[in-house]
Design an enzyme around this catalytic site. Sequence first.
Site, PDB file in Angstrom:
ATOM      1  N   CYS A   2       0.863  -1.152   0.000  1.00 22.34           N
ATOM      2  CA  CYS A   2       0.000   0.000   0.000  1.00 22.34           C
ATOM      3  C   CYS A   2       0.908   1.213   0.000  1.00 22.34           C
ATOM      4  CB  CYS A   2      -0.858   0.005   1.262  1.00 22.34           C
ATOM      5  SG  CYS A   2      -1.705  -1.574   1.511  1.00 22.34           S
ATOM      6  N   ARG A  27       0.890   1.684  -5.934  1.00 20.03           N
ATOM      7  CA  ARG A  27       1.057   0.654  -4.908  1.00 20.03           C
ATOM      8  C   ARG A  27      -0.252  -0.046  -4.560  1.00 20.03           C
ATOM      9  NH1 ARG A  27       5.323   0.695  -1.314  1.00 20.03           N
ATOM     10  NH2 ARG A  27       7.088   1.753  -2.223  1.00 20.03           N
ATOM     11  N   TRP A  74      -3.902  -1.811  -1.171  1.00 17.13           N
ATOM     12  CA  TRP A  74      -4.054  -3.049  -1.957  1.00 17.13           C
ATOM     13  C   TRP A  74      -4.408  -4.123  -0.926  1.00 17.13           C
ATOM     14  CZ3 TRP A  74      -1.703  -7.932  -2.317  1.00 17.13           C
ATOM     15  CH2 TRP A  74      -2.033  -8.669  -3.467  1.00 17.13           C
ATOM     16  N   ASN A  98       1.543  -0.378   5.697  1.00 12.30           N
ATOM     17  CA  ASN A  98       1.861  -1.128   4.476  1.00 12.30           C
ATOM     18  C   ASN A  98       2.599  -2.381   4.913  1.00 12.30           C
ATOM     19  OD1 ASN A  98       2.716  -2.049   1.960  1.00 12.30           O
ATOM     20  ND2 ASN A  98       4.498  -0.688   1.935  1.00 12.30           N
ATOM     21  N   GLY A  99       2.105  -3.559   4.504  1.00 13.56           N
ATOM     22  CA  GLY A  99       2.758  -4.816   4.890  1.00 13.56           C
ATOM     23  C   GLY A  99       1.735  -5.777   5.457  1.00 13.56           C
ATOM     24  N   GLU A 479       5.241 -13.870 -21.656  1.00 13.03           N
ATOM     25  CA  GLU A 479       5.005 -12.445 -21.413  1.00 13.03           C
ATOM     26  C   GLU A 479       3.715 -11.994 -22.113  1.00 13.03           C
ATOM     27  OE1 GLU A 479       5.717 -10.141 -19.616  1.00 13.03           O
ATOM     28  OE2 GLU A 479       5.595  -8.230 -20.674  1.00 13.03           O
ATOM     29  N   LYS A 483       0.546 -10.367 -20.221  1.00 16.38           N
ATOM     30  CA  LYS A 483      -0.002  -9.043 -20.589  1.00 16.38           C
ATOM     31  C   LYS A 483      -1.499  -9.147 -20.844  1.00 16.38           C
ATOM     32  CE  LYS A 483       2.467  -6.842 -19.630  1.00 16.38           C
ATOM     33  NZ  LYS A 483       3.831  -6.953 -19.226  1.00 16.38           N
ATOM     34  N   GLU A 486      -3.552  -9.851 -17.561  1.00 16.57           N
ATOM     35  CA  GLU A 486      -3.667  -8.814 -16.534  1.00 16.57           C
ATOM     36  C   GLU A 486      -4.493  -7.620 -16.960  1.00 16.57           C
ATOM     37  OE1 GLU A 486       0.890  -7.058 -16.910  1.00 16.57           O
ATOM     38  OE2 GLU A 486      -0.091  -6.936 -14.998  1.00 16.57           O
ATOM     39  N   HIS A 502       2.816 -32.469 -25.868  1.00 20.27           N
ATOM     40  CA  HIS A 502       2.888 -33.222 -24.612  1.00 20.27           C
ATOM     41  C   HIS A 502       1.685 -32.946 -23.702  1.00 20.27           C
ATOM     42  CE1 HIS A 502       6.825 -34.628 -25.709  1.00 20.27           C
ATOM     43  NE2 HIS A 502       7.184 -33.382 -25.966  1.00 20.27           N
ATOM     44  N   LYS A 602       0.932  -1.764  -9.055  1.00 16.83           N
ATOM     45  CA  LYS A 602       2.163  -1.648  -9.839  1.00 16.83           C
ATOM     46  C   LYS A 602       3.351  -2.215  -9.068  1.00 16.83           C
ATOM     47  CE  LYS A 602       4.693  -0.163 -13.256  1.00 16.83           C
ATOM     48  NZ  LYS A 602       4.667  -1.051 -14.431  1.00 16.83           N
TER      49      LYS A 602
HETATM   50  O1  M6R Z   1       8.729  -4.015 -10.117  1.00 12.48           O
HETATM   51  P1  M6R Z   1       9.010  -5.417 -10.568  1.00 12.48           P
HETATM   52  O2  M6R Z   1       9.618  -5.475 -11.919  1.00 12.48           O
HETATM   53  O3  M6R Z   1       9.821  -6.186  -9.564  1.00 12.48           O
HETATM   54  O4  M6R Z   1       7.601  -6.101 -10.656  1.00 12.48           O
HETATM   55  C1  M6R Z   1       7.479  -7.461 -10.951  1.00 12.48           C
HETATM   56  C2  M6R Z   1       6.065  -7.818 -11.337  1.00 12.48           C
HETATM   57  O5  M6R Z   1       5.195  -7.514 -10.288  1.00 12.48           O
HETATM   58  C3  M6R Z   1       5.604  -7.086 -12.601  1.00 12.48           C
HETATM   59  O6  M6R Z   1       6.464  -7.314 -13.677  1.00 12.48           O
HETATM   60  C4  M6R Z   1       4.189  -7.531 -12.984  1.00 12.48           C
HETATM   61  O7  M6R Z   1       4.193  -8.853 -13.383  1.00 12.48           O
HETATM   62  C5  M6R Z   1       3.644  -6.626 -14.099  1.00 12.48           C
HETATM   63  N1  M6R Z   1       2.353  -6.125 -13.738  1.00 12.48           N
HETATM   64  C6  M6R Z   1       3.516  -7.311 -15.401  1.00 12.48           C
HETATM   65  O8  M6R Z   1       3.045  -6.476 -16.400  1.00 12.48           O
END
Ligand code: M6R
Length: 607
Positions: A2, A27, A74, A98-99, A479, A483, A486, A502, A602
Site C-alpha cells: 500500500c 502501490r 491493496w 503497508n505490509g 510475457e 499481458k 492482466e 505433450h 504496480k
Molecule cells: O517491479 P518489478 O519489476 O519487480 O515487478 C514485478 C512484477 O510484479 C511485474 O512485472 C508484474 O508482473 C507486471 N504487472 C507485469 O506487467
Amino acid sequence: MCGIVGIVGREEVAERLLDGLRRLEYRGYDSAGIATDHGGRIERRRASGKLVNLARELAADPLPGCTGIAHTRWATHGGPTTNNAHPHATDEVAVVHNGIIENFKALRDELIGRGRVFTSETDTEVVAHLVSEKVEAGFDPVGAVREVLPRLHGAFALAILFRKHPDMLIGARLGSPLVVGYGEGETYLGSDALALGPLTQRIAYLDEGDWVVCTEEGAQVYDRDNKPVERAVTISGVTGELVSKGNHRHYMLKEIYEQPIVVAQTLRSYLQRMEERVTLPIPEFDLSAIKRVTIVACGTSFYAGMVAKYWFEQFARVPVDLDVASEFRYRAPVMEPGGLMIVISQSGETADTLAALRHAKAEGQTIAAVVNVPTSSMAREADLLLPTHAGPEIGVASTKAFTCQLAVLAALAANLAHAKGLFKDGEERQIVRHLGEAPAALNAALAYDESIQEMAGAVAGARDVLYLGRGTDYPLALEGALKLKEISYIHAEGYAAGEMKHGPIALIDENVPVIVIAPSGPLFEKTVSNMQEVQARGGKVILISDYDGIQAAGEGCIATITMPKVHPLIAPLVYAVPVQLLAYHVAVAKGTDVDQPRNLAKSVTVE
Ligand code: M6R
C-alpha cells in the site's frame, strides 16, 4: 503493498496528502483514506475504490487539520470496503500500514479478550488498538510505540497519529519501505521519495527496524534497539510534476511508444558505439571470475531474466539458475561461492525479489540489480547497480521497463563474455551493432499498431488464448499471455512450442486463438511445424513473424502481424511490441481499466 504518506506541520494537510496518494496509487488502488488531528479529535475520510472516490468525499466533507496521515490500499486482509480502508483508528490514535502483521490473529484474540471492539477485518487494526491501550494506560506516544513494536511480527511500514499530540507523527519500518522528508517547519513520512516530490527533496531512508518521531522541527530516528541514530539525508531529485499521458489515451500506450527512446537512452550507458565495445556503468567491477549466475525476479521482469538465460549461456558460457523470487527463498537454493546473483525489477521494491536479494547477499553472492528506480531498496542494497533508464512507468502492465531490462541484460551477458575473453574476432563489434539497431527496429515495429488494432477483435471475444514460441520467443510467449491476462482478463497461457504435443494441444479447438511468435531464423521451421500441428486440429493461428516468415508460413492463419526483419539478438525486444500492442487493443476493445486493472498494483511490496 500500500502507499503511505504523512505530514506534521503548520498548514492544512488534506489536499497535500491526497496529492501524495495520487503519486502512490501505483502501490494499490482498492480503497483510500486520510485522518487528521484537529480540534482535539481524530477525524477520518475513507472511500472504497479508486482515489477519485476519496477526492469526492473530501470535496463534500472537507477535512481540516495541520497533521495527518493517508493511505492507498491493496487489500491483503479483508475485502476492499470502506470499513477496511485505512486509517484505522480508536479515539486516541489513527494508523496507516503497508505490509502484513503475520501474528494479527493472536493479537486480535488477545485484544478482544480484553474487551476491545474491532470495526474492520484488517490485520492493521490490531496496531491501532495495541498503541491505543498503551496511551490509555498513560504512556506517552514514544513510550507506547516502543512497547508495541516488538509485538508485531511480519512486515510493516507504519505512520501513527495521536489525538493528544497534534504536533507529532511516529513512523516505523520493518520489511516495508518508509522515508522521512524534511521541509521548512514541516516533516513528512512517505512510502517513497516520489510521494513527497512536491513537498521536499530532502529525504532520509529508514533502515530495517528503525522507527522515527516526526515533529514540525524535524525527526529523531531510533534503531531496532531503540538507540537514537542519524540516517543520512539525501537529495532525491524527484520533481513535483506528475507524469502526464501526453496525447495518449492511456499510460500503457504512451509507455509502449516511448520504447525506442528509452531503450536508446539505456543502451548509451552500456555501449561504446565509437569503439564498438560493450561496457558497464561500473567499469571497475571485474566479471572474469564469475562462474555461475543466479537470476531472480517476478512477473515480466522474470521473463526478461528468462531471455537473459539464453544470452548468458550463449555468449558467456556460464551456467544460469533462474527462479521466480517467491520460490527461490523457500527451496534451499545452492549458490556457489563467487557466484553472481542478478535481481531484475522495475520498481526495485518487489518484496519477494528484495527478500531473495538479501538471502543471497547473506550467502556471500555478489548482487547485481537491474532496476528502473534508482532510489529503490534494491538499487541501494545491491553491490552492482545496473540501471535501466526507462523513466517512470505508470501503467500497471510493464512494457518499456521490460525492453530496457532486455537491453541491459544483453549488454551484461556480452560484458561477461568479454571479461572471460570469449569473443572471437569481430563478435563484440557485431553485438554492439545489433544492439545499436534496436531503437530503430522498435520504431519500425510500432508502425504496425493500426493493423494490430484492427485484428484485436479476433482475440477480444475469446475465453482462452494460447501463445507459442521457441528459444527466446518462449519467454515472450509467457510475457504475451501475462499481458493479456492482466489487462483484458482473458485467460491466456504461454507454452514452449515444442511442448504442445505433450498435453496442451488437447486444448485446441476453433474457439481458442493461438498466437505464434516466430521470427524467421534458426528455430523458425521447428516452430512452424508445431504451428501446423495446431492448424491440423482446427486451431486458429495468428502468426507474428517478419516478411519472409509470413510469406513462408502465413497461409491458413486467421491473421498475421509483420515485423521488421531483425537480428535474433534483438528479436525479443522488437517482438515485445506486437505482444504489448495486441494485449492493449484487446483490453481497450473489452473496455477494461487498462492502466489500473482489477486486483493488481504496480509495485508488489508484500510477500
Ligand atoms: O517491479 P518489478 O519489476 O519487480 O515487478 C514485478 C512484477 O510484479 C511485474 O512485472 C508484474 O508482473 C507486471 N504487472 C507485469 O506487467
